[in-house]
Design an enzyme around this catalytic site. Sequence first.
Site, short mmCIF file in Angstrom:
data_model
loop_
_atom_site.label_atom_id
_atom_site.label_comp_id
_atom_site.label_asym_id
_atom_site.label_seq_id
_atom_site.Cartn_x
_atom_site.Cartn_y
_atom_site.Cartn_z
N GLY A 115 0.83 -1.20 0.00
CA GLY A 115 0.00 0.00 0.00
C GLY A 115 0.87 1.25 0.00
N GLU A 154 -13.90 17.16 5.33
CA GLU A 154 -14.46 15.97 5.96
C GLU A 154 -14.62 16.24 7.44
OE1 GLU A 154 -12.99 12.06 4.59
OE2 GLU A 154 -11.65 13.22 3.33
N ASP A 205 -2.25 -9.34 10.61
CA ASP A 205 -1.11 -10.26 10.73
C ASP A 205 0.21 -9.53 10.99
OD1 ASP A 205 -2.09 -9.54 8.26
OD2 ASP A 205 -1.47 -11.36 7.24
N HIS A 259 -16.30 4.00 10.87
CA HIS A 259 -16.74 5.05 9.95
C HIS A 259 -18.26 5.15 10.03
CE1 HIS A 259 -17.36 7.44 6.37
NE2 HIS A 259 -16.05 7.59 6.25
N ARG A 286 -15.48 11.62 13.55
CA ARG A 286 -16.14 10.34 13.27
C ARG A 286 -16.67 9.62 14.50
NH1 ARG A 286 -12.08 8.10 8.70
NH2 ARG A 286 -12.83 9.62 7.21
N HIS A 334 -13.45 0.60 10.51
CA HIS A 334 -12.83 1.28 9.37
C HIS A 334 -11.31 1.40 9.49
CE1 HIS A 334 -12.50 4.02 6.01
NE2 HIS A 334 -12.05 5.00 6.77
N ARG A 379 -8.81 8.80 14.62
CA ARG A 379 -8.07 9.46 13.55
C ARG A 379 -8.91 10.54 12.87
NH1 ARG A 379 -8.15 8.58 8.16
NH2 ARG A 379 -9.22 6.58 8.33
N LEU A 408 -3.77 8.34 4.59
CA LEU A 408 -2.88 8.29 3.42
C LEU A 408 -1.68 9.20 3.65
CD1 LEU A 408 -5.39 8.31 0.39
CD2 LEU A 408 -4.09 6.37 1.27
#
Length: 421
Positions: A16, A118, A213, A234, A282, A341, A376, A382
């Site tokens: 990622g 957001e 993991d 979320h 959130r 989320h 968060r 990201l």
Amino acid sequence: MNVWEAVADLVVVGSGVAGLTAALDAAGAGLRVVVVTKDSADAGSTGWAQGGIAVVLGDIAGDSVAAHVEDTLVAGVGLCDPVAVRQILADGPAAVSRLRARGARFDGPAARLDRTREGGHSAFRVVHAGGDATGAEVERALVAAATDRRLPLLTGHVAVDALRDARGAVVGLAVLDDEGRPGVLRAPAVLLATGGYGQLYASTTNPATATGDGVALALRAGASAADLEFVQFHPTVLYTGPTVGRRPLVTEAVRGEGAVLLDRAGHRFMAGVHPLADLAPRDVVSAAITRTLAETGADCVHLDATALPGLPTRFPTVYAACREAGIDPTTEPIPVTPAAHYSCGGVVTDLHGRTGVRGLYAAGEVARTGLHGANRLASNSLLEGLVMGERAAAAVLADRGARSPSGAAVEPPPAVPIAPR
Ligand code: SIN
């Protein structure tokens, strides 16, 4: 059974944003890097991220890194590490520029990107791509850069355990391919970038790969984990009945651009709960939805986005998911509930991705840097993956120099080619 072996300078587990950013930086600095990922390269959580990257690029009047820091601290409910918050957010603008230089394309004119807002943000500061497909664009750009560079990418390989020497330092990784064949990657540095553990919950936005993991592997290797209980739910995940597994996200940016939450009687229940109402952080919105469901006995609440202009083009991912479920979000409210989320905690690292175990590093959602505290802030994930991927690669390079008695770079061991599958 034959065990294949290969040698590298750095093994990155996960493909990622954090893993590929670190891998590209380290390879660019001359290290032999191997990336191991248990599915296809783009199957992790990064590709599913919708809203965007929260970053202060300096071109929006009235916004500042200090305001972004303040919003992050408030969202984290007093449990962030303020030093981590300041340092990681301050590195954001340069990291986003480097991501753009690697080929990621964001919405809006190059000289002044479009911004959305957001939950918990006091300003429009979230850059986005493909409308609501930011993660997919970030992943596309990084996989393309890794392919151009011919980075060895072992897809379909599960990281089983870290190899450790007599002093406990990590010196490589044992892997299994998807047919159960074992392999060993010997390397003085292993970076975990394996994402979170949303799949431990019945209902989640996370893909099947998000099974935790990396945290388990780190604990077995002697590293510490913290804040594991801070799993972010979320608030708005598409509800199509009591299904189990991954469910489609309805990005918070839909509320950022005007959609509102309604209970079964059509009341805006977020009014009066928080000064930011539908755009509260959130945890506040998810808790209010859960309370509303308990009080009304409903299975879901509704997100009314019918007044948003151009929803199908501004939010194509959300629109497609709704249409697939038989809902037309341009004419009817979207049924939503909260779902697991994001893992705010994880493997404890310093601000350079180092765990407490020599040779073992962690970055991105698997790590706990202190940026997120208990909750968060939207679209800081990201950003953290980018910044900490870069910082972890720099730490691996610095630590190689530190381990050499002369201070010079350690001579790499002879390379053994990776056995063909
Ligand atoms: C969203 O688009 O609402 C999710 C983005 C995030 O998790 O930060």
